[in-house]
Design an enzyme around this catalytic site. Structure first.
Site, PDB file in Angstrom:
ATOM      1  N   ASP A 133       0.855  -1.206   0.000  1.00  0.00           N
ATOM      2  CA  ASP A 133       0.000   0.000   0.000  1.00  0.00           C
ATOM      3  C   ASP A 133       0.886   1.249   0.000  1.00  0.00           C
ATOM      4  O   ASP A 133       0.664   2.186  -0.764  1.00  0.00           O
ATOM      5  CB  ASP A 133      -0.899   0.043   1.250  1.00  0.00           C
ATOM      6  CG  ASP A 133      -1.924  -1.076   1.301  1.00  0.00           C
ATOM      7  OD1 ASP A 133      -3.121  -0.794   1.242  1.00  0.00           O
ATOM      8  OD2 ASP A 133      -1.515  -2.249   1.391  1.00  0.00           O
TER       9      ASP A 133
ATOM     10  N   GLU B 148      -3.073   6.622   2.359  1.00  0.00           N
ATOM     11  CA  GLU B 148      -2.096   6.320   3.416  1.00  0.00           C
ATOM     12  C   GLU B 148      -1.335   7.567   3.881  1.00  0.00           C
ATOM     13  O   GLU B 148      -1.175   8.519   3.126  1.00  0.00           O
ATOM     14  CB  GLU B 148      -1.094   5.264   2.922  1.00  0.00           C
ATOM     15  CG  GLU B 148      -1.725   4.033   2.283  1.00  0.00           C
ATOM     16  CD  GLU B 148      -2.691   3.273   3.197  1.00  0.00           C
ATOM     17  OE1 GLU B 148      -2.690   3.499   4.432  1.00  0.00           O
ATOM     18  OE2 GLU B 148      -3.477   2.466   2.672  1.00  0.00           O
TER      19      GLU B 148
ATOM     20  N   ASP C 224      -6.272   5.626  -4.356  1.00  0.00           N
ATOM     21  CA  ASP C 224      -6.263   4.492  -3.429  1.00  0.00           C
ATOM     22  C   ASP C 224      -5.149   3.576  -3.916  1.00  0.00           C
ATOM     23  O   ASP C 224      -5.267   2.934  -4.965  1.00  0.00           O
ATOM     24  CB  ASP C 224      -7.615   3.767  -3.442  1.00  0.00           C
ATOM     25  CG  ASP C 224      -7.737   2.817  -2.264  1.00  0.00           C
ATOM     26  OD1 ASP C 224      -6.694   2.352  -1.771  1.00  0.00           O
ATOM     27  OD2 ASP C 224      -8.876   2.551  -1.842  1.00  0.00           O
TER      28      ASP C 224
ATOM     29  N   ILE D 126      -3.832   0.738  -2.850  1.00  0.00           N
ATOM     30  CA  ILE D 126      -4.393  -0.612  -3.014  1.00  0.00           C
ATOM     31  C   ILE D 126      -5.813  -0.534  -2.500  1.00  0.00           C
ATOM     32  O   ILE D 126      -6.044  -0.328  -1.302  1.00  0.00           O
ATOM     33  CB  ILE D 126      -3.613  -1.699  -2.239  1.00  0.00           C
ATOM     34  CG1 ILE D 126      -2.226  -1.895  -2.853  1.00  0.00           C
ATOM     35  CG2 ILE D 126      -4.387  -3.022  -2.276  1.00  0.00           C
ATOM     36  CD1 ILE D 126      -1.436  -3.059  -2.272  1.00  0.00           C
ATOM     37  N   ASP D 127      -6.751  -0.668  -3.393  1.00  0.00           N
ATOM     38  CA  ASP D 127      -8.148  -0.708  -3.005  1.00  0.00           C
ATOM     39  C   ASP D 127      -8.507  -2.187  -2.875  1.00  0.00           C
ATOM     40  O   ASP D 127      -8.286  -2.965  -3.815  1.00  0.00           O
ATOM     41  CB  ASP D 127      -9.006  -0.038  -4.079  1.00  0.00           C
ATOM     42  CG  ASP D 127     -10.462   0.006  -3.680  1.00  0.00           C
ATOM     43  OD1 ASP D 127     -10.743   0.363  -2.521  1.00  0.00           O
ATOM     44  OD2 ASP D 127     -11.310  -0.340  -4.518  1.00  0.00           O
TER      45      ASP D 127
ATOM     46  N   THR E  72      -7.522  -4.083   0.151  1.00  0.00           N
ATOM     47  CA  THR E  72      -6.313  -4.691   0.736  1.00  0.00           C
ATOM     48  C   THR E  72      -6.607  -6.107   1.253  1.00  0.00           C
ATOM     49  O   THR E  72      -5.741  -6.985   1.185  1.00  0.00           O
ATOM     50  CB  THR E  72      -5.765  -3.801   1.876  1.00  0.00           C
ATOM     51  OG1 THR E  72      -5.629  -2.479   1.359  1.00  0.00           O
ATOM     52  CG2 THR E  72      -4.413  -4.273   2.358  1.00  0.00           C
TER      53      THR E  72
ATOM     54  N   ASP F  57     -12.193   5.715  -2.884  1.00  0.00           N
ATOM     55  CA  ASP F  57     -12.811   4.405  -3.091  1.00  0.00           C
ATOM     56  C   ASP F  57     -13.810   4.400  -4.245  1.00  0.00           C
ATOM     57  O   ASP F  57     -14.335   3.329  -4.588  1.00  0.00           O
ATOM     58  CB  ASP F  57     -13.506   3.934  -1.810  1.00  0.00           C
ATOM     59  CG  ASP F  57     -12.503   3.438  -0.793  1.00  0.00           C
ATOM     60  OD1 ASP F  57     -11.508   2.825  -1.201  1.00  0.00           O
ATOM     61  OD2 ASP F  57     -12.705   3.687   0.413  1.00  0.00           O
TER      62      ASP F  57
HETATM   63  N1  LIG Z   1     -15.710  -1.379   7.382  1.00  0.00           N
HETATM   64  C1  LIG Z   1     -15.674  -1.071   6.099  1.00  0.00           C
HETATM   65  N2  LIG Z   1     -16.832  -0.872   5.425  1.00  0.00           N
HETATM   66  C2  LIG Z   1     -16.806  -0.578   4.145  1.00  0.00           C
HETATM   67  N3  LIG Z   1     -15.676  -0.452   3.403  1.00  0.00           N
HETATM   68  C3  LIG Z   1     -14.498  -0.634   4.017  1.00  0.00           C
HETATM   69  C4  LIG Z   1     -14.439  -0.960   5.386  1.00  0.00           C
HETATM   70  N4  LIG Z   1     -13.153  -1.092   5.720  1.00  0.00           N
HETATM   71  C5  LIG Z   1     -12.431  -0.850   4.608  1.00  0.00           C
HETATM   72  N5  LIG Z   1     -13.240  -0.567   3.588  1.00  0.00           N
HETATM   73  C6  LIG Z   1     -12.858  -0.192   2.226  1.00  0.00           C
HETATM   74  O1  LIG Z   1     -13.760  -0.760   1.328  1.00  0.00           O
HETATM   75  C7  LIG Z   1     -13.105  -0.939   0.099  1.00  0.00           C
HETATM   76  C8  LIG Z   1     -13.133  -2.324  -0.374  1.00  0.00           C
HETATM   77  O2  LIG Z   1     -14.400  -2.534  -0.630  1.00  0.00           O
HETATM   78  P1  LIG Z   1     -14.856  -3.862  -1.205  1.00  0.00           P
HETATM   79  O3  LIG Z   1     -15.571  -4.460  -0.082  1.00  0.00           O
HETATM   80  O4  LIG Z   1     -15.709  -3.364  -2.305  1.00  0.00           O
HETATM   81  O5  LIG Z   1     -13.686  -4.647  -1.648  1.00  0.00           O
HETATM   82  C9  LIG Z   1     -11.751  -0.584   0.308  1.00  0.00           C
HETATM   83  O6  LIG Z   1     -11.615   0.738  -0.062  1.00  0.00           O
HETATM   84  C10 LIG Z   1     -11.556  -0.745   1.743  1.00  0.00           C
HETATM   85  O7  LIG Z   1     -10.456  -0.055   2.092  1.00  0.00           O
HETATM   86  P2  LIG Z   1      -8.988  -0.414   1.507  1.00  0.00           P
HETATM   87  O8  LIG Z   1      -8.743   0.510   0.360  1.00  0.00           O
HETATM   88  O9  LIG Z   1      -8.129  -0.142   2.658  1.00  0.00           O
HETATM   89  O10 LIG Z   1      -8.989  -1.862   1.103  1.00  0.00           O
HETATM   90 MG   LIG Z   2     -10.146   1.478  -0.797  1.00  0.00          MG
HETATM   91 MG   LIG Z   3      -6.604   1.187   0.086  1.00  0.00          MG
HETATM   92 MG   LIG Z   4      -6.946   0.695   3.669  1.00  0.00          MG
END
Ligand SMILES: Nc1ncnc2c1ncn2[C@@H]1O[C@H](COP(=O)(O)O)[C@@H](O)[C@H]1OP(=O)(O)O
Ligand SMILES: [Mg+2]
Ligand SMILES: [Mg+2]
Ligand SMILES: [Mg+2]
Length: 414
Positions: free
Chosen positions: A109, A135, A196, A198-199, A201, A348
């Protein structure tokens, strides 16, 4: 290859690389050269294969007002994808992903954020640089994070060296300040990159889908978006929760306002125009949602699908890869309903939403309002996010509103 895992109070940091030996290169950023940078070369001139001037010439030829930014954005996420792929392969081989039991952040990330920001700064010359990214360096500046910081520094430098586009090397202090380049608040005026790194993670750690998602805001509107999806089949995911056999893997979606949406391979095949599906009967539709039930209320999405008459089971995949898949017609609907209290961030949805709208789709909140990316780092919206084609949107909105009303009524009786 041994995996190294460092646990910090609010983050899990995973490193599984055989660490490279630093090589002599020109330090970054330049000029002036701050004292914290590695003085590896007496030459302070930057050296890139794709200079901003080349990118600008391509822009003028294409008739797309954001063509230079689009070329720079694609180059930036492709470079970051190389780093992510290396780390994900190592994580999978070492089995580290099983330890990721809460919102994780990995060396990838951070590395991805640094590479995208750095590459944009090198290649986009117009105006001041503003980056709104997920980040920050807070965890890395704490006691105990020295080893992880060193791993990130080596990983970033090795990726830059292997790629060969830039003759530059980061020091540890340079890494920290490069991460913090992403602290912009965005807003309604000027230009802001939105990233983002890494979307998804959790998907990344599982060895599943993730995306490097980069967009450009201009006067509060998303005008450009790119989504690098290293694990997504290039042509389609029409097999539910699986890959079509024999399909090339690694898709790069892109869209610029008014110019449509495309997909190409991450290793540089020619872009192909994409469009959302033309299904107008929900009975024939399938829908995407989060793999993680903690990210979206699967009960509510199930009830929306039932009201619509959708027959197919949900297609659950991580990250904004869902927007890419929807934009090329792999499925008809995307439903995202986070649990109460969760605030959506602009990174996101910015890239994914323009890829879908430029492919002919519609993205709104649960009340049917357009998403407003001009309010800073958060999206201020009603209940959830839905995306589909123009034909299905009216019945989808009706089903969403009925399902939400029923859920609220049921909750008030408890
Ligand atoms: N509790 C949460 N509820 C909804 N989305 C979240 C939560 N925690 C992290 N995310 C973020 O939701 C996205 C992933 O969604 P999906 O469920 O569609 O894969 C990511 O952006 C993730 O962050 P991150 O970028 O850190 O991975
Ligand atoms: Mg994300
Ligand atoms: Mg991310
Ligand atoms: Mg994240």
């Amino acid at each position: 290859m041994a995996a190294r895992v460092g646990l910090l109070p609010h983050a899990i940091l995973v490193s599984s690389r055989a660490l490279p030996t630093p090589r002599a290169r020109v330090p970054y950023p330049l000029p002036p050269v701050p004292s914290y940078l590695r003085h590896a070369s007496s030459s302070a001139s930057r050296s890139c294969r794709a200079s901003p001037r080349f990118v600008a010439v391509r822009a003028m030829a294409s008739g797309n007002p954001y063509a230079a930014e689009l070329a720079a954005a694609k180059k930036a996420v492709t470079l970051a994808a190389k780093l992510c792929q290396t780390v994900q392969q190592d994580i999978m081989h070492s089995g580290v992903q099983a330890k990721a039991d809460k919102s994780p952040v990995t060396v990838a990330d951070y590395g991805s954020q640094i590479l995208v920001g750095f590459s944009l700064k090198m290649d986009v010359s117009s105006g001041p640089f503003s980056l709104v990214a997920e980040e920050d360096s807070d965890e890395l500046r704490k006691d105990g994070a020295e080893e992880i910081l060193e791993d990130i520094t080596d990983l970033v430098n090795e990726t830059i060296f292997d790629d060969g586009s830039y003759n530059i090397s980061f020091t540890k202090e340079g890494i920290l300040s490069a991460i913090d380049d992403g602290k912009s608040e965005g807003g309604p005026s000027g230009r802001h990159w939105v990233l983002d790194p890494i979307d998804g993670t959790k998907g990344f750690l599982r060895g599943d889908q993730y995306a490097i998602a980069l967009a450009l805001l201009d006067e509060g509107k998303v005008v450009l978006g790119v989504l690098a999806c290293p694990n997504l089949p290039l042509s389609s995911i029409n097999n539910i929760n699986g890959n079509s056999s024999g399909d090339k893997v690694g898709a790069l979606f892109s869209a610029t306002i008014g110019c449509g949406a495309q997909v190409e391979s991450l290793d540089g095949s020619p872009p192909q125009k994409i469009s959302v599906c033309s299904i107008d009967n929900p009975v024939n539709a399938s829908f995407f949602e989060s793999y993680e039930s903690a990210h979206s209320m699967h009960d509510l999405t199930g009830s929306i699908a039932e009201k619509l008459g959708v027959q197919a089971p949900p297609v659950r995949i991580d990250s904004q890869a869902k927007y890419g898949a929807l934009a090329r017609g792999d499925g008809a609907i995307y439903l995202r309903f986070p649990h109460k209290g969760y605030r959506e961030k602009i990174w996101d949805h910015a890239a994914g939403s323009i890829v879908v709208t430029e492919a002919g789709g519609i993205v709104t909140d649960a009340a049917g309002n357009d998403l407003d990316f001009s309010k800073g780092r958060f999206l201020d919206l009603d209940t959830g996010i839905i995306a589909t084609n123009k034909e299905l949107m009216p019945s989808l909105l009706k089903a969403v509103q009925e399902a939400i009303k029923e859920t609220n009524q049921a909750a008030s009786l408890l």
